[in-house]
Structures are given as structure tokens and as C-alpha cells.
Write a protein that holds these residues in place. Structure first.
Motif, PDB file in Angstrom:
ATOM      1  N   ALA A 101      28.306  14.588  17.154  1.00 34.61           N
ATOM      2  CA  ALA A 101      28.504  16.000  16.821  1.00 34.61           C
ATOM      3  C   ALA A 101      27.400  16.535  15.921  1.00 34.61           C
ATOM      4  CB  ALA A 101      29.860  16.186  16.155  1.00 34.61           C
ATOM      5  N   SER A 102      26.837  15.689  15.075  1.00 37.96           N
ATOM      6  CA  SER A 102      25.829  16.169  14.130  1.00 37.96           C
ATOM      7  C   SER A 102      24.503  16.502  14.800  1.00 37.96           C
ATOM      8  CB  SER A 102      25.604  15.127  13.026  1.00 37.96           C
ATOM      9  OG  SER A 102      25.112  13.918  13.566  1.00 37.96           O
ATOM     10  N   GLN A 103      24.335  16.133  16.076  1.00 34.81           N
ATOM     11  CA  GLN A 103      23.057  16.358  16.740  1.00 34.81           C
ATOM     12  C   GLN A 103      23.052  17.559  17.681  1.00 34.81           C
ATOM     13  OE1 GLN A 103      20.874  12.687  17.939  1.00 34.81           O
ATOM     14  NE2 GLN A 103      22.691  11.609  17.222  1.00 34.81           N
ATOM     15  N   VAL A 104      24.191  18.209  17.865  1.00 38.37           N
ATOM     16  CA  VAL A 104      24.247  19.417  18.697  1.00 38.37           C
ATOM     17  C   VAL A 104      24.349  20.611  17.767  1.00 38.37           C
ATOM     18  CG1 VAL A 104      25.442  20.633  20.549  1.00 38.37           C
ATOM     19  CG2 VAL A 104      25.405  18.124  20.524  1.00 38.37           C
ATOM     20  N   ARG A 105      23.260  21.344  17.611  1.00 38.29           N
ATOM     21  CA  ARG A 105      23.253  22.414  16.612  1.00 38.29           C
ATOM     22  C   ARG A 105      22.824  23.769  17.185  1.00 38.29           C
ATOM     23  NH1 ARG A 105      23.810  19.410  11.772  1.00 38.29           N
ATOM     24  NH2 ARG A 105      24.455  21.388  10.829  1.00 38.29           N
ATOM     25  N   GLU A 106      21.688  23.841  17.836  1.00 31.56           N
ATOM     26  CA  GLU A 106      21.163  25.113  18.346  1.00 31.56           C
ATOM     27  C   GLU A 106      21.798  25.421  19.700  1.00 31.56           C
ATOM     28  OE1 GLU A 106      20.104  28.397  18.877  1.00 31.56           O
ATOM     29  OE2 GLU A 106      19.026  27.654  17.109  1.00 31.56           O
ATOM     30  N   LEU A 107      22.589  26.483  19.754  1.00 31.90           N
ATOM     31  CA  LEU A 107      23.362  26.780  20.950  1.00 31.90           C
ATOM     32  C   LEU A 107      22.812  27.934  21.779  1.00 31.90           C
ATOM     33  CD1 LEU A 107      26.998  26.473  19.519  1.00 31.90           C
ATOM     34  CD2 LEU A 107      25.506  24.674  20.442  1.00 31.90           C
ATOM     35  N   THR A 185      22.998  13.172  22.208  1.00 29.83           N
ATOM     36  CA  THR A 185      22.259  12.472  21.159  1.00 29.83           C
ATOM     37  C   THR A 185      20.787  12.267  21.513  1.00 29.83           C
ATOM     38  OG1 THR A 185      22.903  10.330  22.093  1.00 29.83           O
ATOM     39  CG2 THR A 185      24.339  11.271  20.417  1.00 29.83           C
ATOM     40  N   PRO A 186      19.946  13.261  21.255  1.00 28.98           N
ATOM     41  CA  PRO A 186      18.517  13.060  21.498  1.00 28.98           C
ATOM     42  C   PRO A 186      17.926  11.921  20.678  1.00 28.98           C
ATOM     43  CG  PRO A 186      18.903  15.046  20.194  1.00 28.98           C
ATOM     44  CD  PRO A 186      20.235  14.592  20.701  1.00 28.98           C
ATOM     45  N   THR A 187      18.587  11.544  19.597  1.00 31.61           N
ATOM     46  CA  THR A 187      18.130  10.399  18.808  1.00 31.61           C
ATOM     47  C   THR A 187      17.974   9.165  19.684  1.00 31.61           C
ATOM     48  OG1 THR A 187      19.114  11.200  16.755  1.00 31.61           O
ATOM     49  CG2 THR A 187      18.742   8.841  16.919  1.00 31.61           C
ATOM     50  N   TYR A 188      18.966   8.894  20.527  1.00 32.04           N
ATOM     51  CA  TYR A 188      18.891   7.719  21.384  1.00 32.04           C
ATOM     52  C   TYR A 188      17.750   7.833  22.390  1.00 32.04           C
ATOM     53  CZ  TYR A 188      23.286   5.476  19.931  1.00 32.04           C
ATOM     54  OH  TYR A 188      24.274   4.830  19.252  1.00 32.04           O
TER      55      TYR A 188
END
Length: 242
Positions: A101-107, A185-188
Motif C-alpha cells: 500500500a505504501s508504494q501506490v501514491r500518484e493516482l 510494488t515497483p520496488t520489486y
């Protein structure tokens, strides 16, 4: 020759021409993977859909609303079902859900395509909204405590679901859980392109390649979800009223 040779856990050192040849060979496989993904996405768009209760009750910042209301007038809704441990402090809330959830911000990009994104938390609104505020989430957040069992339909414990509406009717077109939620999760995706990967034990790594992380992949540090530490250092209270 060099007095500072690279350690054995790093990739082999080669000249640029050799590196380019191997990189281009891998690119052939990457393009095939991309095309296969496009084909799967096309098949996903051809799935049938199932009707769900448009009036499924949710609770938002202004009080009781419905699943249909969560569309915010757009034609599509992407909903992440956030796990919740009622009565537990912030440190004991789901690290995996926090990571996603912390990685979805700009909508705005989703909105420009007629899609709304929202988090449907499986816990009570007042307590879970405190967690939303602690984490600094500014995406729509609802409690789906009353309707989660029906909407999840035995799936979970977490779920990323996709809905479309037609007038005042709502249909589920696709859903995924497990590693399927890595779309959030773009981190992954970025770590998968690095020489050291995600640093998780299940990964196929070259021999002697360092893996200094625990099986959770760094989602937990010192007993709490990693993303929480910056909020604590920023002076935000993790008191959930429990």
C-alpha cells in the motif's frame, strides 16, 4: 592487473564488447517475456465477469457509503483489500500490506484512464484510518469490515480486485493475490534488475552471491514494517487508539 580485485560475490568483470553481447542475448529473452505478458493481458481482458453487490457497505471519512460510491463516478475501480489486526498497535499490522500500500501514491494517471484506486481495509474505520494517517497515505481509504467476507469470497488473506460499473451495477472482472499483488510494488521490479536481486532466500542466485537479508525481504526492520520508521522519525504518532 589491479591491486584491488573484485570480490568473488560480485559479477565477473569483462570488456564492454563481451558485456554488450551477453546483454543483447538476454534482451531477446526479455522481449519474449514482454510479449508473453502482453498476450496474458489480452487474455485477461477477455475474461468474463461476475456481478457483485453494488450496495456492499463501506465506511469512509464521511460515514457509510457503498462499493458503487467508491468508484467516485469513474467507470472502473481497483481495490486493494488491506488486512487488519483489530486491537493491535501499528507495529503489529501487516508488513506485506504496508509494503504494497505504501508504494501506490500518484493516482492521476489511473484517473486519466477512468480508473479509481482505493484501499478497502478489513478492519474498523476509526482505528484503521489512524493507521492510514500515521503512514501518510492520501489515497481513498474505506473500511470494508462489514462486506469483506462477501467481496473476498473465500480468497485472500489479501486481494487486489478490479471492478467495472454499468449504471448502478458493479461487476468484478479480475482479481489476484499472493505474488499477483506485486503489480503494486515497483520496488520489486527495480530490485529484480539489480545484481543482488531482492535478497530473498527463494531466489536463484549465482554461487557466492551475497544475500544479507531475512526471508521477509526487508519488509520488517527491528520488529515493525520498514516503511513505518520514517514516519516515526518524522514525529508521527502510531497510536491507533487501541
Amino acid at each position: 592487473m589491479t591491486d584491488n580485485p573484485t570480490p568473488p560475490f560480485l559479477p565477473a568483470v569483462v570488456d564492454r564488447a563481451t558485456w554488450t553481447a551477453e546483454r543483447e542475448a538476454l534482451l531477446v529473452r526479455e522481449k519474449a517475456h514482454t510479449r508473453a505478458g502482453d498476450e496474458i493481458a489480452a487474455a485477461r481482458r477477455r475474461l468474463p465477469m461476475v456481478e457483485v453487490d453494488a450496495g456492499a457497505p463501506l465506511v469512509g471519512p464521511s460515514g457509510p457509503v457503498t462499493l458503487l460510491d467508491a468508484f467516485e463516478g469513474r467507470d472502473q475501480l481497483i481495490a486493494y483489500f488491506h488486512m487488519w489486526h483489530t486491537g493491535h498497535p501499528a507495529a503489529e499490522q501487516c508488513a506485506g500490506c504496508t509494503f504494497c500500500a505504501s508504494q501506490v501514491r500518484e493516482l492521476s494517471y489511473l484517473h486519466s484512464r477512468g480508473a479509481t484506486y482505493a484501499i478497502l481495509c478489513q478492519g474498523p474505520y476509526e482505528q484503521s484510518a489512524r493507521y492510514r494517517d500515521f503512514m501518510g497515505y492520501d489515497v481513498p481509504w474505506y473500511s470494508a469490515q462489514e462486506s469483506a467476507e462477501t467481496l473476498l469470497a473465500g480468497r485472500g488473506p489479501f486481494l487486489l480486485a478490479f471492478y467495472v460499473r454499468h449504471g448502478d451495477r458493479v461487476f468484478e472482472t479480475y482479481a489476484t493475490n499472493g505474488r499477483g499483488v506485486e503489480a503494486m510494488t515497483p520496488t520489486y521490479s527495480l530490485l529484480d534488475m539489480t545484481a543482488f536481486g531482492r535478497q530473498e532466500e527463494w531466489e536463484d542466485m549465482p554461487e557466492d552471491r551475497s544475500q544479507g537479508w531475512t526471508p521477509d525481504g526487508g519488509q520488517i526492520v527491528d520488529g515493525r514494517p520498514t516503511a513505518q520508521w520514517a514516519r516515526l522519525r518524522g514525529g508521527h504518532s502510531d497510536d491507533l487508539g487501541t
